[in-house]
Design a protein around this motif. Structure first.
Motif, short mmCIF file in Angstrom:
data_model
loop_
_atom_site.label_atom_id
_atom_site.label_comp_id
_atom_site.label_asym_id
_atom_site.label_seq_id
_atom_site.Cartn_x
_atom_site.Cartn_y
_atom_site.Cartn_z
N GLY A 234 -2.26 -0.10 -6.77
CA GLY A 234 -1.90 -0.63 -7.68
C GLY A 234 -1.16 -1.42 -7.68
O GLY A 234 -0.92 -2.27 -7.11
N PHE A 235 -0.25 -1.74 -8.98
CA PHE A 235 0.42 -2.91 -8.74
C PHE A 235 1.87 -2.40 -8.94
O PHE A 235 2.61 -1.24 -8.76
N ASN A 236 2.24 -3.94 -7.57
CA ASN A 236 4.13 -2.98 -7.56
C ASN A 236 5.33 -3.81 -8.35
O ASN A 236 4.69 -4.36 -9.66
N ALA A 237 6.28 -3.54 -8.13
CA ALA A 237 7.38 -4.46 -8.71
C ALA A 237 7.03 -5.76 -9.01
O ALA A 237 7.13 -6.78 -10.02
N PRO A 270 7.80 0.98 -7.31
CA PRO A 270 6.86 1.95 -7.53
C PRO A 270 5.64 1.31 -7.98
O PRO A 270 5.46 0.33 -7.17
N ILE A 271 4.39 2.10 -7.71
CA ILE A 271 3.30 1.75 -8.05
C ILE A 271 2.61 2.51 -8.92
O ILE A 271 2.69 3.68 -9.73
N TYR A 272 2.78 1.07 -10.14
CA TYR A 272 1.72 0.82 -11.73
C TYR A 272 0.66 1.06 -11.25
O TYR A 272 -0.10 1.03 -11.02
N ASN A 273 -0.07 2.21 -12.85
CA ASN A 273 -1.79 1.96 -12.96
C ASN A 273 -1.92 0.64 -13.36
O ASN A 273 -1.38 0.13 -14.44
#
Length: 535
Positions: A234-237, A270-273
């Motif tokens: 996913g997307f990271n920071a 973190p990992i984002y959607n």
């Protein structure tokens, strides 16, 4: 260039014309698999986590019928490998399994013949290049193509598990499909001679055949244990900061974190959607984009299953707790469940829950997913938690109306329900019940337990979320004492000083449980903020 055989790079060209976040580093991982015994990879993650983007990127990179050097020269893969190893050097077979299912269902046909459809579609592309003998097997036809072209095949199979999910009650179709995969990737006469790499993506890990994977030679990288693929899940920071810098929408990193973060893996947190982040940026609005996907699975179907303790666990998750889950017995399908842990494990793979490998605990990851659970609570016709929610609504209204006797009565009812602890013998057990009692407040309050304040620690504090006109609530619990003593402790210890930045009234809620009569009692006061701070 065909539809399924060597589809070219046009789709990736379209992708990078939008707000593309560079994930080309994944290519270096796949490159390292070529020519090894570890060249079969299955990556599973929830919907809208970039699976198809990755598949199209790999098509563009490896397809020998197109020229993609300029497409990749400015991205991370060029820094990792300045030679761009294996660029446009292989035949590619790209299969989006959902498209074959959609073709059948859109015509009103069953999907019984979908495995034949897949083979026929590939053979049709191959037949434009080599002479096909109708009596030959699928693998022999492909092997003949490899020998004639002099290039092995990279198989890219998107939504590999669509048949497992859509034909969940059709063992014949599932078996035929798994046999097709085995013929390609577990075949001593074909796999080593024809397959450079196989890269499969899906929501679920490969279905188990007993205790083993049904296609056992694949290395699997799941949402639970993504390994070296974690960075590309996913997307990271850093990605989020880039998104905010590139788009002047007024949406901040902190807001995106609250709404779409919450997934974490070893070394990547973190990992984002990614889908929801980009939708929020595109629309300029923070909301749940999860429900706007084409997800076939619906949350209420699974959480309403009749497994002992499941409803209690769902209620605990909604109230903000984390739970231990045993993920080891999940059969990697949407049909075979033997316990509540199997259901919760499926919710992890679907993205509704986030799992911590170190603690083996799950939680609701972020505000977006929480809205899905909240909407479930509000839809009484769909939720087995409806009775609990109804009681909680009554309790909350009674709290706002300062009706302590009514609050105590509702707590008594919840104490006698399945949501109470087995051993009701101390203040901690009372706190456990209070969490369920105020479960209807999850979308309008932030709950904080044991919050240091003033001269002590407040048992439970409910802070109204931004934009709410509701009063704050400070709840103090007593065991075999009095509800008045609970209220007095709130005042003596100056617990409301934690709310110095809050503008609005404060409800002081004192609850006591008397073991001798086995009843709760409650008293409530509403005090203006300036009054309590002035005492």
């Amino acid at each position: 260039m065909g539809i399924y055989l060597n589809p070219g790079n046009e789709e990736f060209k379209r992708i990078i014309k939008s707000n593309y976040i560079d994930k080309t580093g994944l290519i270096s991982i796949i490159n390292s698999k070529i020519g090894t015994k570890k060249n079969l990879v299955c990556v599973s993650r929830p919907r809208r986590f970039g699976k198809s983007y990755a598949a199209q990127m790999l098509c563009a990179y490896y397809d020998c019928t197109c020229e993609s050097k300029e497409l990749f020269a400015k991205y991370g893969i060029a820094e990792l490998d300045d030679r761009l190893s294996y660029l446009n050097e292989f035949n590619v077979i790209y299969l989006d399994i959902t498209s074959f299912i959609s073709d059948r269902t859109s015509k009103g046909d069953s999907i019984n013949s979908v495995v034949n459809d897949i083979q026929d579609a590939v053979i049709k592309d191959v037949s434009d290049i080599v002479e096909v003998n109708p009596q030959d097997s699928f693998t022999n036809i492909l092997l003949k193509y490899v020998e004639q072209s002099g290039k092995k095949i990279i198989f890219i199979i998107d939504e590999w598990d669509a048949i497992i999910r859509e034909a969940k009650d059709n063992n014949e179709v599932q078996t035929a499909y798994l046999n097709l995969l085995r013929s390609l990737f577990k075949n001593g006469n074909f796999t080593s001679r024809a397959v450079a790499v196989a890269y499969m993506t899906g929501i679920l890990p490969i279905k188990k055949d007993g205790t083993e994977s049904a296609v056992s030679d694949f290395d699997e990288f799941t949402i639970i244990n993504p390994g070296k693929f974690a960075e590309y899940t996913g997307f990271n920071a850093d990605d989020i900061r880039t998104v905010c810098q590139q788009n002047e929408t007024g949406i901040t990193v902190d807001e995106l974190k609250e709404w779409y973060d919450g997934y974490s893996f070893d070394g990547v947190n973190p990992i984002y959607n990614p889908y929801s982040v980009m939708q929020a940026i595109e629309m300029g609005r923070l909301e749940s984009y999860w429900r706007k996907t084409t997800a076939a699975e619906t949350l209420f179907t699974y959480i309403n299953m009749d497994f002992k303790g499941l409803q209690e666990d769902i209620a605990r998750l909604i109230s903000g707790e984390q739970l231990h889950v045993d993920i080891n017995n999940f059969n990697n399908d949407v049909e075979t469940f033997n316990s509540k842990d199997d259901v919760l494990t499926l919710l992890i793979h679907l993205g509704y829950l986030a799992y911590d490998n170190d603690t083996q605990m799950v939680r609701i990851p972020n505000k977006e997913v929480r809205t899905e659970f909240d909407s479930l609570l509000k839809n009484e016709s769909k939720s087995k938690l409806a009775d609990l929610v109804k009681r909680s609504d009554n309790l909350f209204q009674a709290t706002l109306n300062l009706q302590g006797d009514m609050v105590a009565k509702v707590i008594d009812n919840i104490r006698c329900s399945e949501y109470a602890p087995t051993f009701y013998n101390n203040e901690q057990a009372l706190r456990y019940v209070i969490k369920f009692a105020y479960i209807c407040c999850v979308d309008s309050y932030q709950k904080v337990e044991e919050l240091p304040s003033g001269k002590g620690i407040a048992d439970v504090v409910y802070l109204p979320k931004k934009g709410s006109n509701l009063p704050a609530m400070v709840v103090e619990l007593k065991w075999n004492k009095t509800e008045e003593a609970a209220i007095q402790q709130i005042k003596d210890k100056k617990y409301p000083t934690i709310l110095q930045d809050y503008v609005g009234d404060i409800l002081l809620v004192g609850v006591n449980y008397d073991e001798s009569v086995k009843e709760h009692a409650c008293v409530i006061e509403r005090i203006a903020r300036q009054c309590i701070l002035g005492t």
